[in-house]
Enzyme design. Structure first.
Site, PDB file in Angstrom:
ATOM      1  N   TYR D 135       0.878  -1.178   0.000  1.00 44.99           N
ATOM      2  CA  TYR D 135       0.000   0.000   0.000  1.00 44.99           C
ATOM      3  C   TYR D 135       0.912   1.224   0.000  1.00 44.99           C
ATOM      4  CZ  TYR D 135      -4.046   2.796   1.780  1.00 44.99           C
ATOM      5  OH  TYR D 135      -5.070   3.698   1.960  1.00 44.99           O
ATOM      6  N   LYS D 163      -1.231  -1.396  -4.223  1.00 43.30           N
ATOM      7  CA  LYS D 163      -2.298  -0.414  -4.261  1.00 43.30           C
ATOM      8  C   LYS D 163      -1.634   0.942  -4.155  1.00 43.30           C
ATOM      9  CE  LYS D 163      -5.645   2.220  -2.187  1.00 43.30           C
ATOM     10  NZ  LYS D 163      -6.154   2.849  -0.968  1.00 43.30           N
TER      11      LYS D 163
END
Lengths: 304, 304, 304, 304
Positions: D135, D163
């Site tokens: 992330y 992500k």
């Protein structure tokens, strides 16, 4: 001892209502500083709005300052533009016009690194035989002169000293420690508010924009420090800190740049030193509401 | 439709071994771009090392470009210096020399805010009657042109368009949405690597430094986009991304600035377009080891 | 006079080879500090690797420190986690375990602003009846406690003092000026290298991680300052600056975080205070080459 | 094809007036997303206010989501805390509770570098046998996952995908190019406003917080993209951009964090999905004036 020490204010450049340099006021600014007892003059520093002045005007500003000064004090001249060869051009003019030392920043806009910044100073020193002062002002040029950069340039003799406007006093301390065996090398701070600290660490001078408003204050601080009266130094520094609060009055209506020099100019006008508080375009000048707040601070700090 | 669209490369300024502008090479750079099919020329952008050139040299560069171009393409001219009145001086010269549009950044070194930046553009537009392009390049000037700034200037007609080198595509999208009812306003991206994205959002042009190395690539990408062949656009963009990797080869030995334009110059020399890869002082040029890596990329991307 | 003054080191948390807290070594760290003459202990500060310890381990660390200290010195406990209610949980545990004051940062990860940060401190103070110390450490939490934030919290009694690890001594000076009429409010600096400056401005204490390596040095500096021997203060500070250079040895192989605390741990191991220089995961510990450099500095500064 | 693709919203965690998780509302949030056609759920992301929830509450949130979902969609779980071993604890709980993939940021507060960040992911993957998603959210953790970091972790199999909430689409493109020979590796964007661009570059999914307000919009955009209708994709993206403007309404009264998630919660309350717009302390919730502006945008974008 270094050749240059003491209080060396960056001299404000007053403007007329039509954005011309106001030379009669400029004369008064210089005389006011000399009357205040300062030890040198720094013409065309950031506080002078140097980057707003074209080369021809800069030449006139230097010549005027040299003429008014008439040899009374050493004169530093800022030769501030983005890149090496353009700085060299300014440097040659400044030398001819009578500068005692030249103040040089890292390149800007250009995104150079530390190694290229070292070369920048070397090229300039090779081209012009005047003492150079490295001007560390990351808030304007967006690169810090790292300890190794300043020390390398100092030890090899490219620069005669450093003027630190980075607020990184820890770094400045290491530079001074590294240069302790070079008594001719000098370090000055651009701070207005921790001058006592920096002198306490062994610095040789101070370059406070606020001295345009209150030269006596910084000269008093300097003299008290030389006399070793630490308590009185601190009291004077704290009074100057209260005076320095003028620089935040116009923010955020104006930028930090306009608010700071604009406050100096406004205070100087209120004190009768200069005729307007006009700032070079596109900066905003302070308005009447802000001026009232400046008057209040001038009064509470004993200047008005 | 806006007046200016398409591929408008920032033209590299080649230098001789002794740091003079190499005008015969400069002619070849321009001819190579026109041969490649580009739609306009942007002289004296960041890629041209504009801030390294003094005013007199800049005038010669513009005049040379105008003469070589001989009316074939529109010419944008960068008028890049720290502050308003100095930009106006450049702008007047550029206009006289034949610029079709002027490219203007926010002030730098000077720490102005958004409101003062808006005034900066207004003062320039008032002084010089040529279309202005706002050049959003925070990596050099350290202030972002905020959405409201660009839209205000666009809607009131101060600027004719924006060249976005901020990599903030989301913000650019909002600017374009806000200006959607003004079909004459144009948005161009300075990106080399997400041109497909920005065109997909509705941008009108692209200003890729890498087009100096491969004008055909960007023109092909543009034409494929006009034809609506999204898959082919992406393939060409990805090839150009692989080519763009040349800009990281010399880092961190050199700065980002030197590594990028230095890679363009080195590639152009290897392709026979220019004679040296010399960079303006104090930037470092690429060495032979780095050149070998550039050759490898030129080969793998089909240029050598 | 504020309740807490003097040298209050952030206590290092030694680890075993298998990343457990090494409590016998931890006892020696604390005894070494008390033997060195420090005036308080700050458990679970950044130097303790606090954010690497889960709540249960933190409780054991506090309890162990309280037990070893056995009432000899006041104990500050850091209650450092991203958000308000999680901090309150830590605070309640720390209070029960015997903390004399709690040290609280601004929220992190969460992107709160100054107003929300003020509320953060208020909620915590409402929930736990122990003196709070605001911990200003933007390098970790990426928000500065602005002058107005600290002064608001201080004047309303939410915080008892501030620990400034922001290196913004000018701002700290203004906070102290604004709080000058509140003699119970205290300001401490987290600096190791400009302690003399900050004491000179009127600060009440110092929280130097480096005191884990050389408690006598900082206590000596403190005592010399109280005695008004400015020259000797400066000499001791400069010796400590030379010692502080250990924190840069492992960079950039490790991060700044690992290099700093890792250097403290390595030096403490070389001095026989702790058993390993293991750092909590994923931080890297110093290697043998780096240890040799640390030994050299320990020798040149008189510790080995 | 990667195992996970499509629209995977970070699920908002509704609160009661007394700052408890409002599970009946949470059920409605999940059902609304599933009804809207999303392809996965991301529980305990930044939009969920994850760092405001203690471990025990996080466990209940996961368990509730797993129960409501009842196997209909894959569930990503954010395991977000400052340091490695604390993340591993969350990860083991999340795995037991039924997570299909775990979303992991770089360490924060701790100031680790890229090499230590790589080790952070490796330690977690070694400890917990569930697919990891890196992330990349520098706005919260203040370190960017550099291209080499993500690609190293991807090629060695430590992470299953990334992500990207960094807004650096150029970097994401290079990651995807470097991983092009690994068809099981996936890239998702956290952007709400340039989803069309990122899908066009080859991304496999999108994680838009705004989908809590308008899941149909993002699912429609996804489906139109799969169908190759670029014009309609752009129109839907532009409508969603107009909707996204709700996130700026409360600034600067509140922080960016509160203004964004607070706007989602306010809009969801106005749409009848949840019962309050309460934010976890010390964040500020939107007031009635701001709510009126949100209503206006919900109307103009067709939601109210």
């Amino acid at each position: 001892m270094p050749k240059f020490t003491g209080v060396v204010p960056p001299v404000v450049t007053p403007l007329t209502e039509t954005f011309e340099v106001d030379y009669p006021s400029f004369t008064r600014v210089i005389e006011n500083l000399i009357d205040g007892g300062v030890h040198g003059l720094f013409v065309l520093g950031s506080t002078s709005e140097v980057v707003f002045h074209a080369a021809a005007e800069r030449t006139k500003i230097i010549e005027h300052a040299v003429k008014v000064n008439n040899g009374r004090l050493p004169i530093f001249v800022g030769v501030i533009d983005p890149t090496t060869d353009r700085v060299i051009e300014h440097a040659q003019i400044a030398k001819s016009a009578g500068a005692d030392a030249l103040v040089v920043t890292a390149p800007f806009y250009a995104r150079t690194n530390q190694a290229e910044t070292i070369d920048h100073f070397r090229y300039i020193r090779d081209a012009v035989d005047v003492p150079l002062v490295a001007y560390d002002i990351p808030v304007c040029v967006h690169i810090k002169l790292e300890r190794n950069t300043t020390v390398t340039l100092g030890r090899e003799g490219t620069i005669a000293g450093v003027k630190d406007s980075s607020a990184d006093d820890g770094n400045l301390r290491y530079v001074m420690l590294d240069m302790a065996d070079r008594p001719d090398f000098f370090a000055m701070t651009g701070s207005e508010i921790v001058v006592d600290n920096v002198l306490g660490m062994g610095a040789h001078g101070v370059v406070p924009g606020l001295a345009n408003v209150d030269p006596h204050g910084y000269v008093k601080l300097w003299n008290l420090f030389q006399a070793g009266d630490h308590e009185a130094v601190r009291r004077e520094q704290e009074r100057l800190c209260r005076l320095f609060e003028i620089v935040w009055i116009a923010q955020p209506r104006t930028s930090a740049g306009s608010a700071g020099v604009g406050a100096f100019k406004t205070a100087m006008r209120q004190l009768g030193i200069i005729s307007t508080n006009v700032m070079a375009r596109p900066q905003r000048m302070l308005n009447s509401e802000e001026t009232a707040k400046i008057d209040a601070i001038l009064k509470s700090t004993g200047l008005l």
